[in-house]
Design a protein around this motif. Structure first.
Motif, mmCIF file in Angstrom:
data_model
loop_
_atom_site.group_PDB
_atom_site.id
_atom_site.type_symbol
_atom_site.label_atom_id
_atom_site.label_comp_id
_atom_site.label_asym_id
_atom_site.label_seq_id
_atom_site.Cartn_x
_atom_site.Cartn_y
_atom_site.Cartn_z
ATOM 1 N N LEU A 39 0.945 -1.276 -0.082
ATOM 2 C CA LEU A 39 -0.083 0.582 0.098
ATOM 3 C C LEU A 39 1.103 1.028 -0.056
ATOM 4 O O LEU A 39 1.732 1.343 0.933
ATOM 5 C CB LEU A 39 -1.038 -0.012 1.729
ATOM 6 C CG LEU A 39 -1.857 -1.822 1.573
ATOM 7 C CD1 LEU A 39 -2.568 -1.204 2.632
ATOM 8 C CD2 LEU A 39 -2.747 -1.074 0.825
ATOM 9 N N GLU A 40 0.558 1.892 -0.842
ATOM 10 C CA GLU A 40 1.707 3.419 -0.741
ATOM 11 C C GLU A 40 0.432 4.819 -0.972
ATOM 12 O O GLU A 40 -0.224 4.757 -1.268
ATOM 13 C CB GLU A 40 2.574 3.396 -2.269
ATOM 14 C CG GLU A 40 3.598 4.652 -2.222
ATOM 15 C CD GLU A 40 4.202 5.165 -1.208
ATOM 16 O OE1 GLU A 40 5.116 4.082 -0.685
ATOM 17 O OE2 GLU A 40 3.796 6.443 -1.080
ATOM 18 N N LYS A 41 0.613 5.504 -0.088
ATOM 19 C CA LYS A 41 -0.340 6.335 0.381
ATOM 20 C C LYS A 41 0.044 7.920 -0.859
ATOM 21 O O LYS A 41 -0.425 8.104 -1.296
ATOM 22 C CB LYS A 41 0.627 7.483 1.219
ATOM 23 C CG LYS A 41 -0.134 8.212 1.920
ATOM 24 C CD LYS A 41 0.548 8.242 3.073
ATOM 25 C CE LYS A 41 -0.255 10.649 3.409
ATOM 26 N NZ LYS A 41 0.524 11.053 4.870
ATOM 27 N N SER A 53 21.964 8.755 -2.875
ATOM 28 C CA SER A 53 23.090 8.132 -3.368
ATOM 29 C C SER A 53 23.921 7.184 -3.054
ATOM 30 O O SER A 53 24.485 6.636 -4.237
ATOM 31 C CB SER A 53 24.037 9.118 -3.437
ATOM 32 O OG SER A 53 23.348 11.044 -3.844
ATOM 33 N N GLY A 54 23.689 7.130 -2.357
ATOM 34 C CA GLY A 54 24.968 5.619 -1.710
ATOM 35 C C GLY A 54 24.917 5.429 -0.696
ATOM 36 O O GLY A 54 23.878 5.827 0.686
ATOM 37 N N ILE A 55 24.289 4.084 -0.398
ATOM 38 C CA ILE A 55 24.582 3.532 1.102
ATOM 39 C C ILE A 55 25.750 2.712 1.409
ATOM 40 O O ILE A 55 27.071 2.470 0.863
ATOM 41 C CB ILE A 55 23.683 1.625 0.689
ATOM 42 C CG1 ILE A 55 23.702 1.348 -0.194
ATOM 43 C CG2 ILE A 55 22.555 2.864 0.755
ATOM 44 C CD1 ILE A 55 23.038 0.460 0.210
ATOM 45 N N ALA A 470 21.736 5.551 6.678
ATOM 46 C CA ALA A 470 19.580 5.595 7.008
ATOM 47 C C ALA A 470 19.320 4.505 5.888
ATOM 48 O O ALA A 470 17.937 3.732 6.372
ATOM 49 C CB ALA A 470 19.276 6.968 6.948
ATOM 50 N N LEU A 471 19.625 4.649 4.787
ATOM 51 C CA LEU A 471 19.446 3.740 3.261
ATOM 52 C C LEU A 471 19.412 2.543 3.669
ATOM 53 O O LEU A 471 18.667 1.778 3.134
ATOM 54 C CB LEU A 471 18.790 4.242 2.386
ATOM 55 C CG LEU A 471 18.207 4.036 1.057
ATOM 56 C CD1 LEU A 471 17.158 3.493 1.066
ATOM 57 C CD2 LEU A 471 18.929 4.313 -0.300
ATOM 58 N N GLY A 472 20.758 2.764 3.462
ATOM 59 C CA GLY A 472 21.614 0.837 3.916
ATOM 60 C C GLY A 472 20.988 0.135 4.759
ATOM 61 O O GLY A 472 20.379 -1.063 4.562
HETATM 62 C C1 LIG Z 1 17.805 14.484 0.346
HETATM 63 C C2 LIG Z 1 17.941 13.734 1.390
HETATM 64 C C3 LIG Z 1 18.771 12.876 0.911
HETATM 65 C C4 LIG Z 1 19.140 11.453 1.147
HETATM 66 N N1 LIG Z 1 20.452 10.522 1.303
HETATM 67 C C5 LIG Z 1 20.495 9.944 1.316
HETATM 68 C C6 LIG Z 1 22.252 9.019 1.773
HETATM 69 O O1 LIG Z 1 22.952 9.192 0.460
HETATM 70 N N2 LIG Z 1 22.434 7.176 1.802
HETATM 71 C C7 LIG Z 1 21.474 7.019 2.523
HETATM 72 O O2 LIG Z 1 21.740 5.916 3.480
HETATM 73 N N3 LIG Z 1 20.260 7.555 2.738
HETATM 74 C C8 LIG Z 1 20.164 9.038 2.830
HETATM 75 N N4 LIG Z 1 18.498 9.548 2.777
HETATM 76 C C9 LIG Z 1 17.971 9.303 4.135
HETATM 77 C C10 LIG Z 1 17.300 7.825 3.445
HETATM 78 O O3 LIG Z 1 16.298 7.830 1.769
HETATM 79 C C11 LIG Z 1 15.906 7.257 4.394
HETATM 80 O O4 LIG Z 1 16.243 7.723 5.873
HETATM 81 C C12 LIG Z 1 15.288 6.151 3.569
HETATM 82 O O5 LIG Z 1 14.588 6.294 2.134
HETATM 83 C C13 LIG Z 1 13.774 5.813 4.637
HETATM 84 O O6 LIG Z 1 13.038 4.450 3.805
HETATM 85 P P1 LIG Z 1 12.051 3.882 5.040
HETATM 86 O O7 LIG Z 1 11.499 3.062 3.681
HETATM 87 O O8 LIG Z 1 12.091 4.083 6.288
HETATM 88 O O9 LIG Z 1 10.647 6.043 3.986
HETATM 89 P P2 LIG Z 1 10.553 6.286 2.858
HETATM 90 O O10 LIG Z 1 11.768 6.014 1.849
HETATM 91 O O11 LIG Z 1 10.479 7.931 2.963
HETATM 92 O O12 LIG Z 1 9.456 5.385 2.280
HETATM 93 C C14 LIG Z 1 8.398 5.785 3.321
HETATM 94 C C15 LIG Z 1 6.999 5.274 2.147
HETATM 95 O O13 LIG Z 1 5.636 5.035 3.193
HETATM 96 C C16 LIG Z 1 4.737 5.605 2.365
HETATM 97 N N5 LIG Z 1 4.037 6.351 3.409
HETATM 98 C C17 LIG Z 1 3.771 6.483 4.230
HETATM 99 N N6 LIG Z 1 2.681 6.716 5.209
HETATM 100 C C18 LIG Z 1 2.185 5.546 4.651
HETATM 101 C C19 LIG Z 1 0.552 5.249 4.476
HETATM 102 N N7 LIG Z 1 0.366 5.385 6.026
HETATM 103 N N8 LIG Z 1 -0.114 3.660 4.117
HETATM 104 C C20 LIG Z 1 0.780 3.626 2.856
HETATM 105 N N9 LIG Z 1 1.891 4.152 2.556
HETATM 106 C C21 LIG Z 1 2.639 5.351 3.357
HETATM 107 C C22 LIG Z 1 5.398 6.938 2.085
HETATM 108 O O14 LIG Z 1 4.197 7.333 0.917
HETATM 109 C C23 LIG Z 1 6.384 6.507 1.259
HETATM 110 O O15 LIG Z 1 6.864 6.033 -0.166
HETATM 111 C C24 LIG Z 1 18.848 10.603 2.324
HETATM 112 C C25 LIG Z 1 17.375 11.600 2.707
HETATM 113 C C26 LIG Z 1 16.976 12.964 2.181
HETATM 114 C C27 LIG Z 1 16.209 13.361 2.390
#
Ligand SMILES: Cc1cc2nc3c(=O)[nH]c(=O)nc-3n(C[C@H](O)[C@H](O)[C@H](O)COP(=O)(O)OP(=O)(O)OC[C@H]3O[C@@H](n4cnc5c(N)ncnc54)[C@H](O)[C@@H]3O)c2cc1C
Length: 506
Positions: A39-41, A53-55, A470-472
């Motif tokens: 489910l994607e909001k 960019s990198g992990i 964070a992304l890794g």
């Molecule tokens: C500018 C920027 C640069 C970055 N660069 C790096 C980097 O180089 N290396 C690194 O390691 N990290 C980086 N990060 C951090 C990294 O991108 C995040 O920590 C990572 O994407 C988190 O993953 P996640 O799945 O927890 O959240 P997200 O990737 O944010 O995904 C969450 C998803 O859940 C969806 N969602 C939310 N609520 C609901 C709901 N109720 N129902 C359904 N869907 C929902 C959202 O729409 C979204 O698509 C960066 C972040 C930013 C902002």
């Protein structure tokens, strides 16, 4: 898989198709899970991960090819020591570090190309662990958006479904406290129920939720900059409502120095990271060795300690010319090199007067900063004397970067603050990404992954040390959650089938 726009049954539902949710789905499907629904909001997938960019990784195929052999035991020990063993969960951190290289392998199998090298380090002397996703067609550094497009295609080809503009509203449990389904709302406002034994919450952090930011980080105010998708943290409320425990802390991933948010003024932020410049606070005083600007996370704390939580970088025209002729001094970063437009950008920003000022003398800049002209002059004089002596007695800045300011202007001052990137926590999980209740026991069928989970960070984001975590970690934890939730769902289906067979025999 039915093509019903509102499916009523699934083996596994993943909430959020971002940095953790997409790997969770691919891993579950790869391991043989049947009906997997995301489910994607939003209208698109990738969440905040599209900006990355990198992990971080060690022991990856890239490391092996380059004969880089970083010992996981040492990296783990250093990481826990960095966190003072406070707040970070040793099992979660260990599992992440040990499997970081495998996530690179897993992505490479899917056609992602990575590069890692000393020139991509964020700080001199830092281990080369930042794996940058490259664009194979152009050979340039690419954002993770292309990685997520590949994962999305694989989900589709393996029979999984992503329901866009659909959000989870409530989780449902049976009388025994096990997950039995959820209620979702589609873009057209229709509410529908999906029956499922397993749910992974991967809905990201709460970087767009000002009330939560203030609650977990009382020092947060509107001065923090940054660009991101403003996640609201709904998944945290979903986990709590289903009985999940929330820790009383979260971690803010922040970076500094950050100047204007305008991409056309990129030179402002980069000039703050030039090691030849000096930083002053509102009193016109230096407060640190400016080379901490290489270390994007660490230097946030130094900036946050200053009056108004902001600071100014000072540079003269020769420093600007140096960048134009020889490039930025920071190790390589996306799009960096020499910057012919640096002076143009600084002048244009100075004309606006919000983030930058230009003056022929230090008194002019002091007035713009709000400092006493004598104080700023004393700072420059002291620094110049240190440059001449080849020793910064105040903050021991590396002598390679000591360069006295010109006797004559023009001089520039660039204002900077901290940027926020992500939040970590506060949903309590174990290393299998099972959501734990107040009694520290797993809630059957409920998993969480990515930014909303806790245990992988301490008080400060381990950026310099494990840059790209964070992304890794989000991708790693997503894969773990997909594997575990898929296995749970399979065991649940087998138990269900056995119970049916027994009932039929009676
Ligand atoms: C500018 C920027 C640069 C970055 N660069 C790096 C980097 O180089 N290396 C690194 O390691 N990290 C980086 N990060 C951090 C990294 O991108 C995040 O920590 C990572 O994407 C988190 O993953 P996640 O799945 O927890 O959240 P997200 O990737 O944010 O995904 C969450 C998803 O859940 C969806 N969602 C939310 N609520 C609901 C709901 N109720 N129902 C359904 N869907 C929902 C959202 O729409 C979204 O698509 C960066 C972040 C930013 C902002």
């Amino acid at each position: 898989m039915t093509s019903n726009p509102h499916p009523q049954q699934a083996d596994l539902v993943i909430i959020g198709a971002g940095g953790a949710g997409l790997p969770a789905a691919v891993q579950a499907l790869e391991n043989g899970a049947g009906r997997v629904i995301l489910l994607e909001k939003r209208k698109t997938a990738g969440g905040n991960g599209v900006f990355a960019s990198g992990i971080f990784a060690i022991q990856s195929p890239v490391h092996r090819a380059m004969m880089i052999d970083l010992d996981p035991d040492q990296v783990y020990k250093k990481t826990m020591a960095f966190h003072h063993h406070a707040r970070a969960n040793g099992r979660i951190v260990r599992d992440y570090i040990n499997h970081s290289g495998d996530t690179i392998r897993w992505l490479m199998e899917r056609g992602v190309e990575f590069e890692v090298g000393p020139e991509m380090q964020m700080y001199f002397g830092q281990d080369p662990t930042w794996h940058i996703a490259m664009n194979p067609e152009t050979g340039d550094i690419s954002r993770f958006a292309q990685v997520f497009r590949k994962l999305q295609a694989e989900i589709k080809s393996r029979g999984g479904r992503i329901l866009f503009e659909t959000e989870c509203q409530t989780l449902l449990k049976d009388d025994a406290g096990r997950i039995r389904g959820l209620v979702a709302r589609a873009a057209d406002g229709t509410t529908f129920e999906i029956e499922t034994p397993a749910v992974v919450i991967a809905s990201g952090g709460f970087i767009g939720n000002k009330a939560m930011l203030k609650k977990y980080f009382p020092y947060f105010d509107d001065k923090f900059g940054g660009f991101y998708v403003a996640m609201q943290g709904e998944g945290i409320a979903l986990a709590e409502q289903a009985g999940g425990a929330l820790e009383d802390y979260a971690t803010l991933v922040k970076e500094a120095p950050g100047s204007s948010d305008e991409m056309s003024e990129r030179a402002l932020t980069l000039s703050c990271r030039e090691p030849y410049t000096i930083w002053v606070n509102q009193l016109g005083r230096r407060f640190t060795d400016e080379t901490i600007g290489f270390s994007l996370q660490t230097c946030t704390n130094a900036v946050l300690n200053q009056p108004g939580r902001q600071a100014w970088t000072l540079l003269d025209d020769a420093m600007v010319q140096d960048v134009i002729d020889h490039g930025w001094k920071l190790p390589r970063f996306p799009g960096m090199g020499t910057d012919q437009k640096m002076r143009e950008q600084l002048d244009a920003a100075a004309a606006k007067g919000l983030w930058c000022a230009k003056a022929d003398d230090w008194a002019g800049l002091a007035r713009w900063i709000g400092a006493e002209p004598e104080a700023l002059q004393a700072t420059v004089d002291e620094y110049n004397a240190g440059c001449e002596a080849g020793y910064d007695a105040t903050f021991a800045k590396d002598r390679r970067f000591l360069r006295r300011f010109a006797e004559r202007g023009p001089y520039y001052a660039v204002r900077f603050t901290c940027m926020i990137i992500e939040t970590c926590g506060p949903v309590r999980v174990d290393e299998k990404m099972r959501v734990l209740g107040a009694d520290w026991k797993p809630i059957p069928g409920l998993y969480a992954a990515g930014a909303l989970t806790t245990g992988w960070q301490g008080h400060d984001y381990c950026g310099d040390h494990l840059f790209g975590t964070a992304l890794g970690y989000s991708m790693h934890s997503g894969r773990v959650a997909g594997r575990e939730a898929g296995a749970y769902a399979a065991a649940h289906a087998a138990a269900h089938a056995a119970a049916h067979a027994t009932a039929a025999r009676r």
